[in-house]
Design a protein around this motif. Sequence first.
Motif, PDB file in Angstrom:
ATOM      1  N   MET A 158     -30.790 -16.254 112.976  1.00  0.00           N
ATOM      2  CA  MET A 158     -30.835 -18.154 112.782  1.00  0.00           C
ATOM      3  C   MET A 158     -30.343 -18.310 111.693  1.00  0.00           C
ATOM      4  N   THR A 159     -29.316 -19.412 111.855  1.00  0.00           N
ATOM      5  CA  THR A 159     -28.414 -19.805 110.771  1.00  0.00           C
ATOM      6  C   THR A 159     -29.246 -21.117 110.019  1.00  0.00           C
ATOM      7  N   VAL A 160     -29.355 -20.990 108.947  1.00  0.00           N
ATOM      8  CA  VAL A 160     -29.820 -21.906 107.571  1.00  0.00           C
ATOM      9  C   VAL A 160     -28.503 -23.251 107.475  1.00  0.00           C
ATOM     10  N   SER A 161     -29.107 -24.360 107.495  1.00  0.00           N
ATOM     11  CA  SER A 161     -27.820 -25.304 107.104  1.00  0.00           C
ATOM     12  C   SER A 161     -28.458 -26.073 106.449  1.00  0.00           C
ATOM     13  N   THR A 162     -27.688 -26.258 105.630  1.00  0.00           N
ATOM     14  CA  THR A 162     -28.260 -27.472 103.880  1.00  0.00           C
ATOM     15  C   THR A 162     -27.167 -28.672 103.609  1.00  0.00           C
ATOM     16  N   ALA A 163     -27.973 -29.560 103.541  1.00  0.00           N
ATOM     17  CA  ALA A 163     -27.296 -30.894 103.844  1.00  0.00           C
ATOM     18  C   ALA A 163     -27.002 -31.795 102.013  1.00  0.00           C
ATOM     19  N   VAL A 164     -25.583 -32.240 102.648  1.00  0.00           N
ATOM     20  CA  VAL A 164     -24.936 -32.378 100.684  1.00  0.00           C
ATOM     21  C   VAL A 164     -24.780 -33.837 101.372  1.00  0.00           C
ATOM     22  N   ASN A 165     -25.231 -34.417 100.691  1.00  0.00           N
ATOM     23  CA  ASN A 165     -23.874 -36.150  99.902  1.00  0.00           C
ATOM     24  C   ASN A 165     -22.685 -36.035  99.097  1.00  0.00           C
ATOM     25  N   VAL A 166     -21.556 -36.122  99.517  1.00  0.00           N
ATOM     26  CA  VAL A 166     -20.712 -36.296  99.371  1.00  0.00           C
ATOM     27  C   VAL A 166     -20.196 -37.417  98.496  1.00  0.00           C
ATOM     28  N   ARG A 167     -19.757 -38.040  97.763  1.00  0.00           N
ATOM     29  CA  ARG A 167     -19.321 -39.500  97.027  1.00  0.00           C
ATOM     30  C   ARG A 167     -18.056 -39.158  96.345  1.00  0.00           C
TER      31      ARG A 167
END
Length: 88
Positions: free
Chosen positions: A1-10
């Motif tokens: 199972m792959t774990v994903s991480t959400a990141v916002n880039v400005r």
Amino acid sequence: MTVSTAVNVRYFAGARAAAGVADEDLLLDAAEPTVALVVSTIGERHGDKLGKVLAVSSFLLDGVAVRDTSTRVPAGAQLDVLPPFAGG
């Protein structure tokens, strides 16, 4: 199972012009990505023009200056790309 991480880039100033967007949300296939991984991902996504800007930029992670790109990026974090600014 792959774990994903959400990141916002400005992106600011020249980084915004090079990326063609003011900000974007990334979903990285890593449980604990680093600043270096985020930077390489956006460099690959936007090409050489942004890559040149990234090479001389500084970064803020949730408002704190990043000195070490091996710094871990928590889920939901915001990474700001700050190219050198000219003053006057």
